[in-house]
Scaffold this active site. Structure first.
Site, mmCIF file in Angstrom:
data_model
loop_
_atom_site.group_PDB
_atom_site.id
_atom_site.type_symbol
_atom_site.label_atom_id
_atom_site.label_comp_id
_atom_site.label_asym_id
_atom_site.label_seq_id
_atom_site.Cartn_x
_atom_site.Cartn_y
_atom_site.Cartn_z
ATOM 1 N N ARG A 24 0.837 -1.216 0.000
ATOM 2 C CA ARG A 24 0.000 0.000 0.000
ATOM 3 C C ARG A 24 0.875 1.271 0.000
ATOM 4 O O ARG A 24 0.946 2.006 -0.974
ATOM 5 C CB ARG A 24 -0.938 -0.024 1.214
ATOM 6 C CG ARG A 24 -2.043 1.017 1.177
ATOM 7 C CD ARG A 24 -1.629 2.404 1.563
ATOM 8 N NE ARG A 24 -1.042 2.508 2.887
ATOM 9 C CZ ARG A 24 -0.478 3.610 3.358
ATOM 10 N NH1 ARG A 24 -0.408 4.704 2.608
ATOM 11 N NH2 ARG A 24 0.067 3.624 4.564
ATOM 12 N N ASP A 25 1.606 1.470 1.073
ATOM 13 C CA ASP A 25 2.360 2.726 1.215
ATOM 14 C C ASP A 25 3.487 2.809 0.189
ATOM 15 O O ASP A 25 3.835 3.894 -0.287
ATOM 16 C CB ASP A 25 2.930 2.800 2.637
ATOM 17 C CG ASP A 25 3.318 4.205 3.043
ATOM 18 O OD1 ASP A 25 3.123 5.137 2.243
ATOM 19 O OD2 ASP A 25 3.826 4.374 4.163
ATOM 20 N N HIS A 217 6.413 4.385 12.426
ATOM 21 C CA HIS A 217 6.303 4.343 10.951
ATOM 22 C C HIS A 217 7.280 5.391 10.412
ATOM 23 O O HIS A 217 6.943 6.561 10.253
ATOM 24 C CB HIS A 217 4.854 4.684 10.569
ATOM 25 C CG HIS A 217 4.576 4.676 9.104
ATOM 26 N ND1 HIS A 217 3.767 3.740 8.496
ATOM 27 C CD2 HIS A 217 4.981 5.500 8.107
ATOM 28 C CE1 HIS A 217 3.680 3.985 7.199
ATOM 29 N NE2 HIS A 217 4.414 5.058 6.939
ATOM 30 N N HIS A 219 10.252 6.935 7.822
ATOM 31 C CA HIS A 219 10.824 6.999 6.474
ATOM 32 C C HIS A 219 12.319 7.319 6.610
ATOM 33 O O HIS A 219 12.764 7.831 7.629
ATOM 34 C CB HIS A 219 10.087 8.055 5.648
ATOM 35 C CG HIS A 219 8.680 7.640 5.283
ATOM 36 N ND1 HIS A 219 8.234 7.569 3.993
ATOM 37 C CD2 HIS A 219 7.631 7.262 6.043
ATOM 38 C CE1 HIS A 219 6.972 7.171 3.975
ATOM 39 N NE2 HIS A 219 6.569 6.979 5.220
ATOM 40 N N CYS A 250 5.837 9.675 -0.082
ATOM 41 C CA CYS A 250 4.470 10.105 0.212
ATOM 42 C C CYS A 250 4.052 11.052 -0.885
ATOM 43 O O CYS A 250 4.749 12.032 -1.162
ATOM 44 C CB CYS A 250 4.382 10.778 1.577
ATOM 45 S SG CYS A 250 2.714 11.373 1.899
ATOM 46 N N ASN A 259 9.979 4.408 2.712
ATOM 47 C CA ASN A 259 9.818 3.885 4.069
ATOM 48 C C ASN A 259 11.080 3.095 4.405
ATOM 49 O O ASN A 259 11.808 2.642 3.522
ATOM 50 C CB ASN A 259 8.636 2.908 4.109
ATOM 51 C CG ASN A 259 7.307 3.584 3.920
ATOM 52 O OD1 ASN A 259 6.689 4.010 4.870
ATOM 53 N ND2 ASN A 259 6.872 3.685 2.670
HETATM 54 P P1 HMG Z 1 -12.461 15.152 -1.201
HETATM 55 O O1 HMG Z 1 -12.335 15.504 -2.635
HETATM 56 O O2 HMG Z 1 -12.168 16.217 -0.221
HETATM 57 O O3 HMG Z 1 -13.835 14.579 -0.779
HETATM 58 O O4 HMG Z 1 -11.592 13.860 -0.936
HETATM 59 P P2 HMG Z 1 -15.206 14.337 -1.332
HETATM 60 O O5 HMG Z 1 -15.896 13.682 -0.193
HETATM 61 O O6 HMG Z 1 -15.788 15.599 -1.901
HETATM 62 O O7 HMG Z 1 -15.052 13.277 -2.513
HETATM 63 C C1 HMG Z 1 -14.521 13.564 -3.770
HETATM 64 C C2 HMG Z 1 -14.642 12.351 -4.653
HETATM 65 O O8 HMG Z 1 -13.957 11.258 -4.033
HETATM 66 C C3 HMG Z 1 -16.090 11.910 -4.821
HETATM 67 O O9 HMG Z 1 -16.186 11.306 -6.097
HETATM 68 C C4 HMG Z 1 -16.233 10.834 -3.778
HETATM 69 O O10 HMG Z 1 -17.239 9.896 -4.077
HETATM 70 C C5 HMG Z 1 -14.865 10.168 -3.845
HETATM 71 P P3 HMG Z 1 -16.761 12.121 -7.368
HETATM 72 O O11 HMG Z 1 -18.143 12.521 -6.965
HETATM 73 O O12 HMG Z 1 -15.841 13.297 -7.567
HETATM 74 O O13 HMG Z 1 -16.686 11.116 -8.498
HETATM 75 N N1 HMG Z 1 -14.504 9.494 -2.601
HETATM 76 C C6 HMG Z 1 -14.018 8.242 -2.579
HETATM 77 N N2 HMG Z 1 -13.741 7.370 -3.548
HETATM 78 C C7 HMG Z 1 -13.240 6.159 -3.179
HETATM 79 N N3 HMG Z 1 -13.013 5.827 -1.882
HETATM 80 C C8 HMG Z 1 -13.282 6.685 -0.892
HETATM 81 C C9 HMG Z 1 -13.808 7.949 -1.231
HETATM 82 N N4 HMG Z 1 -14.178 9.021 -0.507
HETATM 83 C C10 HMG Z 1 -14.604 9.951 -1.358
HETATM 84 N N5 HMG Z 1 -13.048 6.343 0.366
HETATM 85 C C11 HMG Z 1 -10.552 12.098 0.244
HETATM 86 C C12 HMG Z 1 -11.374 13.366 0.358
HETATM 87 C C13 HMG Z 1 -10.044 11.705 1.617
HETATM 88 C C14 HMG Z 1 -11.451 11.001 -0.326
HETATM 89 C C15 HMG Z 1 -9.371 12.369 -0.718
HETATM 90 O O14 HMG Z 1 -8.683 13.491 -0.222
HETATM 91 C C16 HMG Z 1 -8.429 11.225 -0.854
HETATM 92 O O15 HMG Z 1 -8.798 10.148 -1.270
HETATM 93 N N6 HMG Z 1 -7.140 11.457 -0.535
HETATM 94 C C17 HMG Z 1 -6.121 10.427 -0.674
HETATM 95 C C18 HMG Z 1 -5.216 10.490 0.465
HETATM 96 C C19 HMG Z 1 -4.199 9.359 0.400
HETATM 97 O O16 HMG Z 1 -4.503 8.239 0.051
HETATM 98 N N7 HMG Z 1 -2.950 9.701 0.790
HETATM 99 C C20 HMG Z 1 -1.908 8.735 0.845
HETATM 100 C C21 HMG Z 1 -2.081 7.803 2.004
HETATM 101 S S1 HMG Z 1 -1.629 8.538 3.580
HETATM 102 C C22 HMG Z 1 0.023 8.077 3.783
HETATM 103 O O17 HMG Z 1 0.564 7.481 2.911
HETATM 104 C C23 HMG Z 1 0.686 8.371 5.083
HETATM 105 C C24 HMG Z 1 0.866 7.126 5.962
HETATM 106 O O18 HMG Z 1 1.580 6.122 5.270
HETATM 107 C C25 HMG Z 1 1.613 7.493 7.238
HETATM 108 C C26 HMG Z 1 2.886 8.289 7.005
HETATM 109 O O19 HMG Z 1 3.753 7.862 6.268
HETATM 110 O O20 HMG Z 1 2.944 9.375 7.583
HETATM 111 C C27 HMG Z 1 -0.485 6.536 6.354
HETATM 112 MG MG MG Z 2 4.083 6.176 5.070
#
Ligand code: HMG
Ligand code: MG
Length: 313
Positions: A24-25, A217, A219, A250, A259
């Site tokens: 995933r990450d 977690h 990096h 990220c 990571n």
């Molecule tokens: P948004 O645009 O603010 O929200 O997104 P929205 O509610 O208005 O939704 C927009 C569109 O997204 C809509 O579709 C929703 O249906 C769809 P449209 O009408 O435009 O066709 N939607 C979804 N689709 C699939 N699955 C869902 C979902 N929710 C809404 N669950 C949202 C808000 C959070 C969805 C968006 O900002 C997003 O998906 N962001 C991605 C963030 C991400 O994945 N980041 C990377 C992971 S975090 C990370 O890696 C850090 C970590 O590893 C720790 C570290 O290293 O620090 C965890």
């Molecule tokens: Mg991460």
């Protein structure tokens, strides 16, 4: 390959749980063209044979934001599940948790950050709004008896707002714990932490959340991840997130490199005599295969150091 020297040092834990986040990450950060569903399935199936007990394999986020994870439902459906392994999915909201339930994930993870600016860029809302979203997400997960993990990004520094006050991390961590997360993973998303900063952050968090409920977690942007992990082990943290071959970064923290590599962490833990149940030889083989498939240099020095002796490539 054995690097064990038992017993473990008296001030360190006897056992550690590794949480593999590479599928995933790691993969969320690779160019989409490199990723087929079959490749992801093969990677997860290989990791499943190494002794890991927890693998984050999917992410139900907006495919417009992270297209690399758009086939998560199919991945969950087609992997060969081994008993004793928890296959996890990252979920930002209620919709994500519903998809994870549908896909029969064994657990889900919600994610926020200690930095307002990072939270805005990552999930398009404030920290408070993210926690509000999690209420209904966690409620539905609990109804389906799914354990919920929590992530906090930028726990020692943010690419947009700089230093992070450990009290801010502690506050978000306490909220997630009070909301029902069984474990909170503390992310040095940009990899800028050093051991003393990590210790200060952990001390602040541990005033509110038991250390047994925390994970690291980290990096490796500045080559500090193993030192930071060692510092966390000294504080009695026993769960470490790692990514095979050091895949990752990220998408919302430019400049962040991978990571910490699973095989690097395991090599260190084996050397310290800390039990994980994971087999280093198997992981090194997966790492080599993965790097060849992605046409990238080996992400871990461990795999390079031992390749001529143990790996047939
Ligand atoms: P948004 O645009 O603010 O929200 O997104 P929205 O509610 O208005 O939704 C927009 C569109 O997204 C809509 O579709 C929703 O249906 C769809 P449209 O009408 O435009 O066709 N939607 C979804 N689709 C699939 N699955 C869902 C979902 N929710 C809404 N669950 C949202 C808000 C959070 C969805 C968006 O900002 C997003 O998906 N962001 C991605 C963030 C991400 O994945 N980041 C990377 C992971 S975090 C990370 O890696 C850090 C970590 O590893 C720790 C570290 O290293 O620090 C965890
Ligand atoms: Mg991460």
């Amino acid at each position: 390959m054995s690097t064990s020297s038992t017993p473990s040092h008296k001030n360190l834990p006897q056992k550690v749980r590794l949480v593999e986040v590479g599928p995933r990450d790691g993969l969320q950060n690779e160019p989409e063209d490199n990723l087929t569903t079959q490749f992801k399935i093969e990677l997860i199936d290989q990791l499943s044979r190494s002794g890991l007990k927890q693998i984050e394999v999917a992410s139900f986020v907006s495919p417009k934001w992270v297209p690399q994870m758009a086939d998560s439902a199919e991945v969950l459906d087609k992997i060969t599940r081994r008993s004793g392994i928890s296959y996890a999915a990252l979920t930002p909201n209620h919709k994500g948790v519903q998809a994870a339930i549908q896909g029969k994930a064994d657990q889900v993870a919600v994610f926020s950050a200690a930095s307002e600016e990072f939270t805005q860029r990552n999930i398009n809302c404030s920290i408070a709004e993210s926690l509000q979203r999690f209420e209904s997400a966690i409620a539905i997960a609990k109804q389906h008896n799914l354990p919920v993990r929590g992530y906090i990004s930028t726990v020692v520094g943010c690419p947009y707002s700089g230093d992070i006050n450990p009290e801010q991390v502690a506050s978000v961590c306490r909220d997630l714990f009070d909301m029902g997360c069984y474990e909170i993973s503390l992310g040095d998303t940009v990899g800028i932490g050093t051991p003393l900063k990590v210790k200060r952050m952990l001390e602040a968090v541990a005033r509110y959340v038991p250390i047994t409920q925390l994970a690291m977690h980290f990096h490796d942007t500045y080559g500090q991840a193993l030192a930071n992990i060692y510092a966390g082990l000294e504080e009695s943290v026993t769960v470490i997130d790692t990514s095979i071959a050091g895949l990752g970064g990220c998408p919302y923290a430019h400049g962040a490199s991978g990571n910490v590599a699973t095989e690097d962490v395991l090599y260190m833990l084996d050397g310290l005599g800390i039990e994980t149940g994971v087999d280093l030889d198997s992981l090194v083989k997966v790492s080599h295969w993965l790097c060849q498939e992605l046409n990238r240099p080996n992400g871990s020095k461990v795999s390079l150091a031992y390749s001529s002796e143990t790996i047939d490539i």
